[in-house]
Every structure is written in C-alpha cells, then in structure tokens.
Design a protein around this motif. Structure first.
Motif, PDB file in Angstrom:
ATOM      1  N   GLU A  33       0.907  -1.165   0.069  1.00 32.98           N
ATOM      2  CA  GLU A  33      -0.001   0.119   0.014  1.00 32.98           C
ATOM      3  C   GLU A  33       0.773   1.236   0.007  1.00 32.98           C
ATOM      4  N   ASP A  60      -7.471   3.207   1.618  1.00 33.19           N
ATOM      5  CA  ASP A  60      -6.885   2.650   0.422  1.00 33.19           C
ATOM      6  C   ASP A  60      -7.648   3.338  -0.833  1.00 33.19           C
ATOM      7  N   CYS A  86      -3.972  -6.217  -0.858  1.00 28.66           N
ATOM      8  CA  CYS A  86      -2.482  -6.145  -1.893  1.00 28.66           C
ATOM      9  C   CYS A  86      -1.680  -7.390  -1.737  1.00 28.66           C
TER      10      CYS A  86
END
Length: 114
Positions: A33, A60, A86
């Motif tokens: 991220e 996010d 992710c």
C-alpha cells in the motif's frame, strides 16, 4: 487431489491444510500500500490527466483534486474489484507466475472465490 490439479498444487494445498504453511499477508499489505500510494502521488489522474492526485495515510483510496475522480489502488489492473488484499494479489500473481497452477487452483488456497 483431482486429476486437473498439478502435483505441486496438491502438495501445497496439503501443507496449508496441515498448518505447516500459513498464508499471512498482513505485513506485506502495508508495504504494498505504501508503494501504491507513492505511485499514485507521482502519476496523473487516469480520467482528466492532471498531476493533482491526493492520498490518505489511513485509507486505500486516492482522489484527484481537479476532477474528484476516486479510483482504488488497483484501478486499471486485472485485480480491480476482485476484493483481494494487496498481499493476496501479490501472492496470487506469484503463484500463477512461478507454478503451473491456474487462477482457479490458486483461489481456494486464498480462501476466496476469484
């Protein structure tokens, strides 16, 4: 083990079921991220082309300050709207690229319906 599953896939599944291998992607998610945030902060908006992308530390999402477009990090990738973290995306891609497993064989390993 089904006849369509590779030998490696069957062994890998057994190791997961026995608890020998645990798929824990949480620390990996945070690193991915951070990299995705840096990517979005240094790229132009996919909708209007402006260099005015904004990210948040605890979310996010990204947002274009110019046109208010709000893509998720995986926008424009094969994993867009697949509801995978992710780390799971990276793990699925690695398993797919490095083994003879198909996406349909990988999905049950992650406990998701891909």
């Amino acid at each position: 083990m089904s006849s369509t599953e590779s030998a490696f896939g069957g062994m890998f599944r057994q190791l997961i079921e026995l608890g020998v291998i645990e798929i824990n992607t949480e620390p990996l998610d945070a690193r991915i991220e951070r990299r995705l945030k840096r990517f979005w902060e240094n790229t132009s908006c996919p909708r209007c082309g402006h260099q005015s992308i904004m990210t948040w530390e605890k979310h996010d999402r990204v947002r274009c300050r110019n046109c208010e477009f709000k893509p998720v990090y995986t926008h424009g990738t094969p994993f867009h709207e697949k509801h995978l973290s992710c780390g799971e995306v990276l793990l699925a891609f690695t398993l797919y690229a490095d083994t003879l497993l198909s996406i349909n064989q990988i999905a049950p390993l992650l406990g998701r319906a891909y």
